[in-house]
Motif scaffolding. Structure first.
Motif: not given
Lengths: 110, 113
Positions: A8-14
């Motif tokens: 993806p263009q952006a990814l937010s994870i823990q």
């Protein structure tokens, strides 16, 4: 254009989770390289995978290449806050230049 | 571990002025490159250099641009008459051979006013 395109263009994870990003390209390549760029900084070379290779590992990084689908994936396992950066794939389809995609921005939350 | 170095880290210039961006590639590398990244955009190839001559250049690399390896260690990019749209981060890279890993320097941020 030969340029790879990341998804993806952006990814937010823990923190501790795995991050996967994909790259697609258009024509035959010699190799595909992955780079990391921290905000406003230089490009750090992560890994190179050649067209006759299918998978490569380097520490917590795993890269796959599927030349039949013209795609590659980068997996970062057990992510850390320090992995927060933009990740780019770059395709080498002649000896002299790399074509970069727009990148995936990864944010690792503590 | 050997690194590509670039100077200056930031260059501010007036439109129409000449600038020279400097790079020291990794010492046993034979291929040298310049790329640029306009803020918020993709990294774009400018030029490659091997055996003291340009191997390939992009359409961006017009007559205003030139490259030189003046001695055994430095590799320079000259922009003869800068334009506002030349404002970008300029990266130098080197590789031992073609089809090998390209290692990038930290970049020079060029601001044209």
């Amino acid at each position: 254009s030969q340029q790879g395109e990341e998804d993806p263009q952006a990814l937010s994870i823990q923190e501790g989770e795995n991050a996967t990003m994909n790259c697609s390209y258009k024509t035959s390549i010699n190799n595909l390289q992955w780079y990391r760029q921290n905000s406003g900084r230089g490009l750090v070379h992560l890994i190179l995978i050649r067209s006759n290779e299918r998978e490569k590992h380097s520490g917590r990084l795993r890269v796959t290449l599927d030349t039949s689908k013209k795609s590659s994936s980068l997996l970062i396992t057990a992510s850390r806050a320090a992995d927060t950066a933009s990740y780019f794939c770059a395709t080498d389809w002649n000896d002299y230049k790399l074509s970069f995609g727009a990148g995936t921005t990864v944010t690792v939350r503590a | 571990e050997p690194e590509v170095t670039q100077t200056p880290s930031h260059q501010v210039t007036q439109m129409g002025q000449e600038v020279i961006l400097r790079c020291v590639p990794i010492s046993n590398h034979l291929y040298f490159y310049w790329y640029r990244q306009i803020l918020g955009q993709k990294v774009e190839f400018l030029v490659s250099f091997y055996n003291n001559e340009i191997s390939e250049k992009s359409e961006i690399f017009d007559d205003q641009f030139s490259v030189e390896r003046p001695d055994g260690s430095n590799f320079t990019l000259k922009i003869r008459s800068t334009k506002l749209e030349d404002s970008a981060m300029y990266f130098c890279a080197s590789s031992r051979q073609g089809r090998n890993e390209q290692f990038f320097g930290p970049g020079t941020r060029l601001t044209v006013l």
